[in-house]
Design an enzyme around this catalytic site. Structure first.
Site, short mmCIF file in Angstrom:
data_model
loop_
_atom_site.label_atom_id
_atom_site.label_comp_id
_atom_site.label_asym_id
_atom_site.label_seq_id
_atom_site.Cartn_x
_atom_site.Cartn_y
_atom_site.Cartn_z
N THR A 97 25.37 60.36 9.27
CA THR A 97 26.20 58.97 9.32
C THR A 97 26.86 59.70 10.98
O THR A 97 25.89 59.05 11.99
CB THR A 97 27.71 59.00 8.83
N HIS A 125 21.00 51.68 8.60
CA HIS A 125 21.73 51.96 7.51
C HIS A 125 20.77 51.95 6.28
O HIS A 125 19.24 51.62 5.65
CB HIS A 125 22.11 50.22 7.07
P1 IDP Z 1 26.68 55.53 6.16
O1 IDP Z 1 25.67 54.51 7.75
O2 IDP Z 1 26.31 57.01 6.73
O3 IDP Z 1 26.76 55.22 5.05
P2 IDP Z 1 29.43 54.44 6.47
O4 IDP Z 1 30.88 55.62 6.17
O5 IDP Z 1 29.19 53.99 5.88
O6 IDP Z 1 27.94 55.69 6.85
O7 IDP Z 1 30.40 53.75 7.74
C1 IDP Z 1 29.07 52.89 8.42
C2 IDP Z 1 28.70 53.11 8.90
O8 IDP Z 1 30.46 53.15 10.81
C3 IDP Z 1 27.93 53.82 10.03
O9 IDP Z 1 26.40 54.29 9.84
C4 IDP Z 1 28.70 54.32 11.40
O10 IDP Z 1 27.67 53.42 12.09
C5 IDP Z 1 29.57 54.00 11.85
N1 IDP Z 1 30.94 54.99 11.19
C6 IDP Z 1 31.09 55.36 10.09
N2 IDP Z 1 32.45 55.99 10.25
C7 IDP Z 1 32.37 56.47 12.05
C8 IDP Z 1 33.27 57.45 13.13
O11 IDP Z 1 34.29 57.62 12.36
N3 IDP Z 1 33.38 56.78 14.34
C9 IDP Z 1 32.69 55.93 14.34
N4 IDP Z 1 31.52 54.94 13.90
C10 IDP Z 1 31.94 55.09 12.39
MG MG Z 2 27.52 53.59 4.22
#
Ligand code: IDP
Ligand code: MG
Length: 167
Positions: A97, A125
């Site tokens: 991520t 995504h």
């Molecule tokens: P994923 O996309 O790898 O499944 P998720 O936790 O579902 O990760 O988070 C969705 C989106 O939110 C991520 O792809 C990223 O763009 C953003 N994001 C997630 N965690 C963070 C963080 O700790 N800081 C900044 N942006 C984040």
């Molecule tokens: Mg996710």
């Protein structure tokens, strides 16, 4: 086991003209594309898609990001990939991520960045598991937009015409 995953090419991917590169990388998986479209993301769709992150400080920026407000590209490309271990294969290619932690050969490692406000702009995504994939695919696609039968549907009458909706 055969399974489906939602893939989004996020607005930074489109702005940076990475669509071709990303689809080429994903073709390494030999999975089948069973749905594809360009979507203008409403606030409601954005907030529902990212509902699990509603309490995070970066949530408002994340909504602006997926709606294309940060890149002046108000669209994403949405696809459904289907086949053996689709989720783990696509997550592996996408990378972690946090683009700084993602392997440099992964899509996010190669093309992602962290903005000065701390948001991970990570280009794609990929659904994280089968439960997320089901919820997300049903949110982004109508049954008629997918060329295989993934989840149960039902027929309803809309303006006197029978249409298939998710059951
Ligand atoms: P994923 O996309 O790898 O499944 P998720 O936790 O579902 O990760 O988070 C969705 C989106 O939110 C991520 O792809 C990223 O763009 C953003 N994001 C997630 N965690 C963070 C963080 O700790 N800081 C900044 N942006 C984040
Ligand atoms: Mg996710």
């Amino acid at each position: 086991m055969n399974e489906a995953t939602l893939i989004l090419i996020k607005p930074d991917g489109l702005k940076k003209s990475l669509t071709g590169n990303i689809l080429t990388r994903l073709s390494e998986t030999k999975l089948e594309i069973v749905a594809a479209k360009i979507v203008r993301v409403s606030r409601e769709l954005a907030e529902t898609h990212y509902a699990h992150l509603r309490d995070k400080a970066f949530f408002p920026d994340l909504i602006k990001y997926i709606q294309g407000e940060l890149h002046n590209r108000r669209k994403v490309m949405a696809l459904v990939y289907w086949g053996e271990d689709a989720i783990s294969k696509c997550r592996q290619l996408a990378g972690a991520t946090n683009p700084e932690e993602a392997e440099s050969t992964s899509i996010r490692g190669a093309y992602g960045r962290i903005t000065t406000s701390g948001l991970y702009e990570n280009v794609v995504h990929v659904s994280a598991n089968q439960g997320d994939a089901k919820r997300e695919i049903k949110l982004w696609f109508k049954p008629s937009e997918i060329i295989v039968d993934l989840y149960p549907t039902k027929e309803v009458l809309k303006d006197n015409v029978k249409v298939k909706v998710w059951a």
